[in-house]
Design a protein around this motif. Structure first.
Motif, mmCIF file in Angstrom:
data_model
loop_
_atom_site.group_PDB
_atom_site.id
_atom_site.type_symbol
_atom_site.label_atom_id
_atom_site.label_comp_id
_atom_site.label_asym_id
_atom_site.label_seq_id
_atom_site.Cartn_x
_atom_site.Cartn_y
_atom_site.Cartn_z
ATOM 1 N N LEU A 134 -7.370 -8.137 0.761
ATOM 2 C CA LEU A 134 -6.281 -8.474 1.697
ATOM 3 C C LEU A 134 -5.445 -7.268 2.136
ATOM 4 O O LEU A 134 -4.730 -7.334 3.125
ATOM 5 C CB LEU A 134 -5.351 -9.519 1.068
ATOM 6 C CG LEU A 134 -5.988 -10.864 0.687
ATOM 7 C CD1 LEU A 134 -4.978 -11.746 -0.027
ATOM 8 C CD2 LEU A 134 -6.516 -11.580 1.923
ATOM 9 N N HIS A 135 -5.514 -6.170 1.362
ATOM 10 C CA HIS A 135 -4.696 -4.995 1.703
ATOM 11 C C HIS A 135 -5.548 -3.839 2.213
ATOM 12 O O HIS A 135 -5.389 -3.380 3.337
ATOM 13 C CB HIS A 135 -3.896 -4.525 0.482
ATOM 14 C CG HIS A 135 -2.706 -5.378 0.165
ATOM 15 N ND1 HIS A 135 -1.842 -5.109 -0.864
ATOM 16 C CD2 HIS A 135 -2.223 -6.496 0.754
ATOM 17 C CE1 HIS A 135 -0.881 -6.026 -0.906
ATOM 18 N NE2 HIS A 135 -1.105 -6.884 0.070
ATOM 19 N N ARG A 153 -1.436 2.052 -0.289
ATOM 20 C CA ARG A 153 -1.555 2.727 -1.594
ATOM 21 C C ARG A 153 -0.170 2.797 -2.251
ATOM 22 O O ARG A 153 -0.009 2.531 -3.434
ATOM 23 C CB ARG A 153 -2.159 4.123 -1.419
ATOM 24 C CG ARG A 153 -2.493 4.751 -2.766
ATOM 25 C CD ARG A 153 -2.995 6.173 -2.631
ATOM 26 N NE ARG A 153 -4.375 6.217 -2.154
ATOM 27 C CZ ARG A 153 -4.784 7.013 -1.174
ATOM 28 N NH1 ARG A 153 -3.925 7.782 -0.559
ATOM 29 N NH2 ARG A 153 -6.030 7.021 -0.810
ATOM 30 N N ARG A 154 0.837 3.132 -1.435
ATOM 31 C CA ARG A 154 2.202 3.224 -1.961
ATOM 32 C C ARG A 154 2.713 1.855 -2.407
ATOM 33 O O ARG A 154 3.383 1.728 -3.427
ATOM 34 C CB ARG A 154 3.133 3.845 -0.922
ATOM 35 C CG ARG A 154 2.980 5.356 -0.943
ATOM 36 C CD ARG A 154 3.740 6.145 0.073
ATOM 37 N NE ARG A 154 5.013 5.659 0.503
ATOM 38 C CZ ARG A 154 5.507 5.925 1.708
ATOM 39 N NH1 ARG A 154 4.799 6.627 2.554
ATOM 40 N NH2 ARG A 154 6.696 5.499 2.050
ATOM 41 N N ILE A 155 2.382 0.820 -1.623
ATOM 42 C CA ILE A 155 2.794 -0.537 -1.986
ATOM 43 C C ILE A 155 2.142 -0.948 -3.309
ATOM 44 O O ILE A 155 2.783 -1.552 -4.167
ATOM 45 C CB ILE A 155 2.440 -1.535 -0.854
ATOM 46 C CG1 ILE A 155 3.435 -1.367 0.304
ATOM 47 C CG2 ILE A 155 2.455 -2.984 -1.354
ATOM 48 C CD1 ILE A 155 3.160 -2.233 1.520
ATOM 49 N N TYR A 156 0.882 -0.563 -3.497
ATOM 50 C CA TYR A 156 0.171 -0.906 -4.735
ATOM 51 C C TYR A 156 0.856 -0.261 -5.946
ATOM 52 O O TYR A 156 1.115 -0.915 -6.955
ATOM 53 C CB TYR A 156 -1.298 -0.451 -4.642
ATOM 54 C CG TYR A 156 -2.088 -0.718 -5.907
ATOM 55 C CD1 TYR A 156 -2.563 -2.000 -6.201
ATOM 56 C CD2 TYR A 156 -2.361 0.299 -6.821
ATOM 57 C CE1 TYR A 156 -3.277 -2.254 -7.364
ATOM 58 C CE2 TYR A 156 -3.069 0.053 -7.982
ATOM 59 C CZ TYR A 156 -3.528 -1.228 -8.255
ATOM 60 O OH TYR A 156 -4.224 -1.478 -9.416
ATOM 61 N N ILE A 195 2.708 -7.206 5.647
ATOM 62 C CA ILE A 195 1.778 -6.183 5.137
ATOM 63 C C ILE A 195 1.444 -6.482 3.675
ATOM 64 O O ILE A 195 0.346 -6.233 3.212
ATOM 65 C CB ILE A 195 2.414 -4.769 5.250
ATOM 66 C CG1 ILE A 195 2.738 -4.452 6.711
ATOM 67 C CG2 ILE A 195 1.487 -3.711 4.682
ATOM 68 C CD1 ILE A 195 3.613 -3.230 6.887
ATOM 69 N N LEU A 196 2.429 -7.030 2.945
ATOM 70 C CA LEU A 196 2.229 -7.346 1.528
ATOM 71 C C LEU A 196 1.690 -8.773 1.420
ATOM 72 O O LEU A 196 2.414 -9.737 1.630
ATOM 73 C CB LEU A 196 3.559 -7.205 0.777
ATOM 74 C CG LEU A 196 3.526 -7.468 -0.721
ATOM 75 C CD1 LEU A 196 2.848 -6.327 -1.453
ATOM 76 C CD2 LEU A 196 4.931 -7.643 -1.273
#
Length: 474
Positions: A368-369, A394-397, A269-270
């Motif tokens: 990409l995300h 959004r949380r990963i960002y 996902i990342l």
């Protein structure tokens, strides 16, 4: 040789025999590992009071039962089941003034507690200034006020962070002048509303990158200011990661910071991360941190017994691993581990582009995300399932931006006090309490951490590895 004749100075378990400990933050990562280690390695401890917050739908007794059923406690359950009875949950809340304690509980703690381990903290980087100051700074002050009224207190150990002094390239084992006056900040935060505070935040924080670092920086000064009347110590761990061996290798139970990014990368996902590839990552196994806390408490407690050598400056120990690996090498290694222990439900072949260019990071995040996430969420929506990928991205960002600060800077740490502590460990206790990280094999450690992440965080079945590998090949 009966128990009474063992000299506490020559045996750490003998020192803890009969002690009553107050632990804040028992439901956190550090708190759980502390409970397990003390009950297993210092079995004659009298009791451990656990300051816990009732949650909607479960009271503190139920919360404690749930914790004690974790795989972390299996070894203890087999070896010393009766020691669970020494755990006494106390209802409280570190975000409330006076720790949210009832008068009777407070009285009981004042009469019985001999050691305080203040490990409660909010470790989120994006908390509001108000919440961060309440939990990380004001609670530390309230713990100190409570400690002052305890007649039999021999040690208060505060768990800080190795990143409390980000403007110092070389961090010494001492308390530095704080960014601001903690008393004024607490007063300001108590009187102003959230909106006004948000406007103030940028000015208040000065050079601190976030509210977490700011509030922990002030808390160290709180400890120093109270240390003239309380025997204090400060432990500063760097990035706390999974266990290296105790009680099981690779135990981990939260998805903060680097762990979350690793799982995101492993699941495909990342796709892009913002960091400086050449900077060294400073992480430390949680069981090493816990042993440091236990030994520093022993050291301060022994000093307190001997009032002739009591001094009023807190003992500070930097708890870092001093095993250096750059972010680039670390990520490369983690991807090679992900091939051996792949995660279930990977969305894409794991591969992450590393960049330290913020503009490029932003563009790649959208390409990409966000765009693929919107597409997948639409497919989920039409299939009658809950869309969740945009939210996750959004949380990963946010996590990526928060963690990136630490990858753009590098600190060196003094380890004089840590080495002194290591030299003080009684020979008979070395097996149980050694702090030596020098022989850690980083790859084995990371692989155990990856297996731990699969088993304990993602609840994935290790017996399905072959099927997962086949899925990932496709």
């Amino acid at each position: 040789m009966n128990k009474m004749t063992i000299d506490p100075a020559k045996s750490i378990p003998a020192f803890y025999a009969g002690q009553s400990i107050l632990l804040t933050g028992p439901t956190g990562f550090l708190g759980k590992v502390f409970i397990e280690k003390i009950l297993r390695s210092c079995p004659d401890v009298r009791e451990i009071f656990l300051l816990m917050r009732p949650k909607t739908g479960s009271n503190i007794k139920e919360r404690l039962e749930k914790i004690l059923n974790l795989p972390l406690f299996e070894k203890l359950r087999k070896e010393r089941l009766s020691n669970f009875e020494k755990l006494i949950p106390i209802s409280g809340n570190v975000s409330e003034k006076g720790l949210g304690l009832s008068a009777t509980d407070k009285q009981m703690l004042v009469e019985r507690v001999t050691i305080i381990i203040h490990a409660a903290a909010s470790v989120r980087f994006n908390n509001s200034l108000k919440y961060a100051i309440f939990v990380n700074t004001r609670a530390t002050r309230d713990i100190c006020i409570l400690a002052q009224s305890m007649k039999n207190l021999i040690a208060l150990v505060y768990v800080s962070t190795a990143f409390a002094h980000v403007n110092e390239p070389f961090v010494d084992e001492k308390v530095y002048p704080p960014i601001a006056d903690w008393q004024k900040i607490i007063e300001t935060v108590e009187t102003l509303d959230e909106h006004t505070l948000d406007i103030f935040s940028a000015k208040c924080l000065d050079y601190a990158p976030n509210t977490y670092i700011f509030s922990k920086n002030l808390a160290e000064k709180v400890i120093q200011d109270y240390s003239s009347s309380i025997p204090c110590a400060i432990v500063r761990p760097s990035i706390v990661m999974s266990t290296i061996q105790e009680p099981i290798p690779g135990w981990i139970d939260n998805v903060y910071g680097p762990i979350g990014l690793f799982i995101g990368g492993g699941k495909g996902i990342l796709r892009v991360a913002c960091l400086n590839k050449t900077v060294n990552e400073d992480a430390v196994p949680v069981d090493i941190v816990i042993k440091t806390i236990i030994i520093i408490t022993w050291k301060v407690g022994l000093t307190t017994y001997d009032h002739s050598i009591s001094d009023s400056i807190p003992l500070v120990v930097n708890c870092t691993c001093q095993k250096y690996i750059t972010y680039q090498d670390c990520i490369k290694m983690l991807f090679s581990i992900a091939n051996e222990v792949p995660m279930e439900g990977t969305v894409w072949t794991p591969h992450t582009i590393l960049t330290d260019d913020l503009v490029l990071f932003y563009i790649l995040t959208i390409l990409l995300h966000i765009l693929p996430a919107i597409l997948i969420d639409l497919i989920l929506k039409f299939g009658g399932r809950q869309p969740m990928l945009v939210q996750l991205q959004r949380r990963i960002y946010v996590a990526n931006r928060a963690v990136s600060y630490f990858s753009f800077h590098e600190w060196k740490y003094s380890s004089v006090n840590r080495l002194t502590l290591m030299s003080l460990i009684p020979r008979d206790n070395l097996d149980m309490f050694s702090l030596d990280c020098s022989n850690i094999d980083i790859r084995t450690y990371c692989k155990n951490g990856a297996i731990g992440g699969k088993k304990f965080l993602l609840r994935e079945d290790m017996s399905r590895l072959e099927a997962v590998k086949a899925h990932n090949k496709r």
